[in-house]
Design an enzyme around this catalytic site. Structure first.
Site, PDB file in Angstrom:
ATOM      1  CG  HIS A 189      -1.728   1.238   1.359  1.00  0.00           C
ATOM      2  ND1 HIS A 189      -1.218   2.415   1.910  1.00  0.00           N
ATOM      3  CD2 HIS A 189      -3.010   1.517   1.023  1.00  0.00           C
ATOM      4  CE1 HIS A 189      -2.154   3.346   1.900  1.00  0.00           C
ATOM      5  NE2 HIS A 189      -3.249   2.826   1.366  1.00  0.00           N
ATOM      6  N   GLY A 190       1.888   1.267   0.864  1.00  0.00           N
ATOM      7  CA  GLY A 190       2.888   2.321   0.846  1.00  0.00           C
ATOM      8  C   GLY A 190       2.678   3.456   1.829  1.00  0.00           C
ATOM      9  CG  ASP A 191       0.747   7.174   3.487  1.00  0.00           C
ATOM     10  OD1 ASP A 191       1.296   7.131   4.601  1.00  0.00           O
ATOM     11  OD2 ASP A 191       0.140   8.172   3.075  1.00  0.00           O
ATOM     12  CG  LEU A 192      -1.870   0.113   6.042  1.00  0.00           C
ATOM     13  CD1 LEU A 192      -3.140   0.536   5.324  1.00  0.00           C
ATOM     14  CD2 LEU A 192      -1.609  -1.372   5.862  1.00  0.00           C
ATOM     15  CG  ASN A 196      -4.162   6.458   3.973  1.00  0.00           C
ATOM     16  OD1 ASN A 196      -5.026   7.323   3.891  1.00  0.00           O
ATOM     17  ND2 ASN A 196      -2.889   6.694   3.699  1.00  0.00           N
TER      18      ASN A 196
END
Length: 284
Positions: A189-192, A196
């Site tokens: 996901h990269g920005d969890l 989010n």
């Protein structure tokens, strides 16, 4: 705004309601005759890169058939305004059971990989900051060159960090390589963080606002722990599917360093001490 939103959706518009959004967009719930939509707009990125990359991220996760994301209906520009029209997800507060489902589904996402390198086919954003995803053969190199160094350089430019207090790339790579070792690319996901994901009214977990790339799975887990952490049932369910890294506790901090540097560059000096503590602990 009412007129162009009316033309944006294929059915009768009933109501436009502003919602609380993130730092990079104004968010609206669009109530129409037969369904509701979520509309995100931004005047800072009229070239549409921000929302285009978000749409790519959502569609990439959707195509993995592992975890739900809102459907993307339209992305574009109108009168110097960039916009993203999404499926509206009616949501409720998470429970231990919904956290368990989220952990299980995230593990399935991380087990989904169709590549042997680290990166992604296109660049995207972390918050409002550009995030490069050039492909790399090994993860320590990617994390150093594509993640840490751009944020360190930006912190120097913003006069938030003294360049003499940043370890050399040689030292950074050596320590990263020693901690990480050989890992397999996972779709991240990269920005969890807590803002989010959503839990649908029916209990189904959804991911939103991704900053996707193929990287080490522990990155997403590190971010979940940065601002309070998720329920223990989330981590228990996750590690039933994906085994923890032998250095996961250290890597939690090492991967949080990137996000702390991002927050430092976005929001200022209050994040310096936390970031600097990690640098001194692992890279001096």
């Amino acid at each position: 705004m009412y007129t162009w939103v009316k033309n944006l959706i294929p059915e009768t518009l009933i109501h436009i309601k502003p919602l609380s959004g993130g730092d990079t967009a104004k968010v609206f719930k669009i109530e129409a005759k037969n369904k509701s939509y979520l509309l995100k707009t931004n005047q800072l990125y009229p070239t549409n890169d921000l929302f285009s990359s978000e749409a790519v991220g959502l569609e990439t996760i959707r195509k993995s058939n592992t975890i739900n994301v809102p459907k993307v209906f339209k992305v574009g520009t109108k009168d110097n305004l960039s916009y993203l029209l999404l499926e509206y997800i009616p949501s409720k507060p998470p429970t231990a059971n919904s956290f368990k489902k989220l952990g299980h589904k995230l593990a399935l996402l991380h087990k989904h990989t169709s590549v042997k390198k680290f990166g992604f086919d296109s660049n995207n954003f972390i918050g409002s900051l550009p995030q490069r995803n050039s492909w790399s053969e090994d993860w320590p190199t990617f994390y150093l060159i594509q993640r840490l160094m751009p944020q360190f350089k930006l912190a120097i430019e913003n006069k938030l960090w003294d360049k003499h207090n940043i370890p050399s790339e040689t030292i950074l790579y050596k320590q990263l390589n020693a901690l990480i070792g050989d890992v397999t690319p996972s779709l991240l996901h990269g920005d969890l963080w807590n803002g989010n994901y959503l839990i649908h009214d029916n209990g189904t977990p959804y991911l939103i606002d991704p900053s996707i790339h193929y990287g080490h799975n522990e990155v997403d887990l590190a971010m979940t722990k940065l601002f309070g952490g998720f329920d223990n049932s989330f981590y228990e369910a996750y590690y039933e599917v994906v085994a923890p890294h032998e250095n996961k506790n250290a890597l939690t901090e090492v991967y949080q360093l990137y996000y702390l540097l991002v927050h430092l560059n976005l929001f200022g000096k209050s994040y310096f001490d936390s970031a600097n503590t990690i640098v001194k602990r692992y890279f001096n």
